[in-house]
Design an enzyme around this catalytic site. Structure first.
Site, short mmCIF file in Angstrom:
data_model
loop_
_atom_site.label_atom_id
_atom_site.label_comp_id
_atom_site.label_asym_id
_atom_site.label_seq_id
_atom_site.Cartn_x
_atom_site.Cartn_y
_atom_site.Cartn_z
N ALA A 112 -26.69 24.60 8.52
CA ALA A 112 -26.82 25.14 9.88
C ALA A 112 -28.04 26.04 10.01
O ALA A 112 -28.72 26.03 11.05
CB ALA A 112 -25.55 25.89 10.27
N CYS A 113 -28.32 26.80 8.98
CA CYS A 113 -29.46 27.72 9.02
C CYS A 113 -30.78 26.96 8.98
O CYS A 113 -31.75 27.35 9.64
CB CYS A 113 -29.39 28.69 7.84
SG CYS A 113 -27.89 29.68 7.78
#
Length: 228
Positions: A112-113
């Site tokens: 996600a990052c």
């Protein structure tokens, strides 16, 4: 008054009384006094014997997590690192006289990052800076070599500074600790976005579950800043 006490080593058959005995002169004690002292000594464990076969004692005191930072608070003083352990960055120096966007992520190179959160800020960097932001900073609880590699892989140079909070100093001081031991092996940082004016929190959005992708996204912050 002195008396003579003779101690004999009972574990070895006495071949020579003089060789196996130790003679010492000491103040005489009545039998009741001697027996009482011997009993007291036998009931007092030595420091070494007290620990044998026992689990180490644990303190009943528990540390209370710090309250989460809020709008109007000053960013805590902490030391972050950029590119290597030799290049330290004080938060006070980072924010002094500037308007800074600070974002926190659970971990460099995590899906996600790497796929959404950081790329969004890199993409929107010019738009965000056009609202009066001097610098965009991303922090992660990773060692500085990892954050340096992540910055290079993401093409963040000139857009977003990526700093290492390797000791979790700033994360904990802000009350942003996020236990991801089961997934990432340690305590990390909650996902958030923050706007700082000369080190004072002007705006703060923390993901409700600590890791989602909603209120802390770059386009959301860009729209908020555009309205001001």
């Amino acid at each position: 008054m002195m008396c003579e006490l003779v101690f004999v080593n009972a574990a070895v058959p006495p071949r020579n009384h003089d060789a196996l005995s130790v003679t010492m002169r000491a103040p005489c004690l009545r039998w009741s006094q001697w027996a009482g002292r011997r009993l007291a000594l036998s009931l007092t464990p030595s420091p070494a014997s007290a620990c044998v076969g026992r689990a180490p004692s644990r303190s009943l005191a528990t540390s209370t997590p710090l309250a989460m930072i809020k709008v109007g608070d000053k960013l805590p003083e902490a030391t972050l690192f950029e590119d290597s352990p030799a290049n330290s960055v004080k938060t006070s120096d980072l924010c002094k006289g500037k308007r800074v966007i600070l974002i926190g992520v659970p971990g460099a190179f995590t899906p996600a990052c790497s796929q959404t959160h950081l790329p969004g800020y890199i993409k929107e960097a010019d738009t965000l800076k056009a609202t009066g932001v001097d610098e965009i900073v991303c922090m992660a609880v990773n060692d500085p070599f990892v954050t340096a590699g992540w910055a290079k892989a993401q093409g963040a140079e000139g857009k977003v500074r990526i700093l290492s909070d390797v000791k979790r100093e700033l994360t904990s001081a802000m009350g942003m600790d996020f236990d991801l031991s089961d997934i990432l092996g340690t305590v990390r940082c909650k996902r958030f976005s923050m706007v700082l004016q000369d080190g004072v929190v002007e705006s703060l959005d923390v993901e409700p579950d600590g890791k989602g992708l909603s209120c802390s996204l770059a386009d959301v912050l860009a729209k908020k800043l555009a309205k001001k």
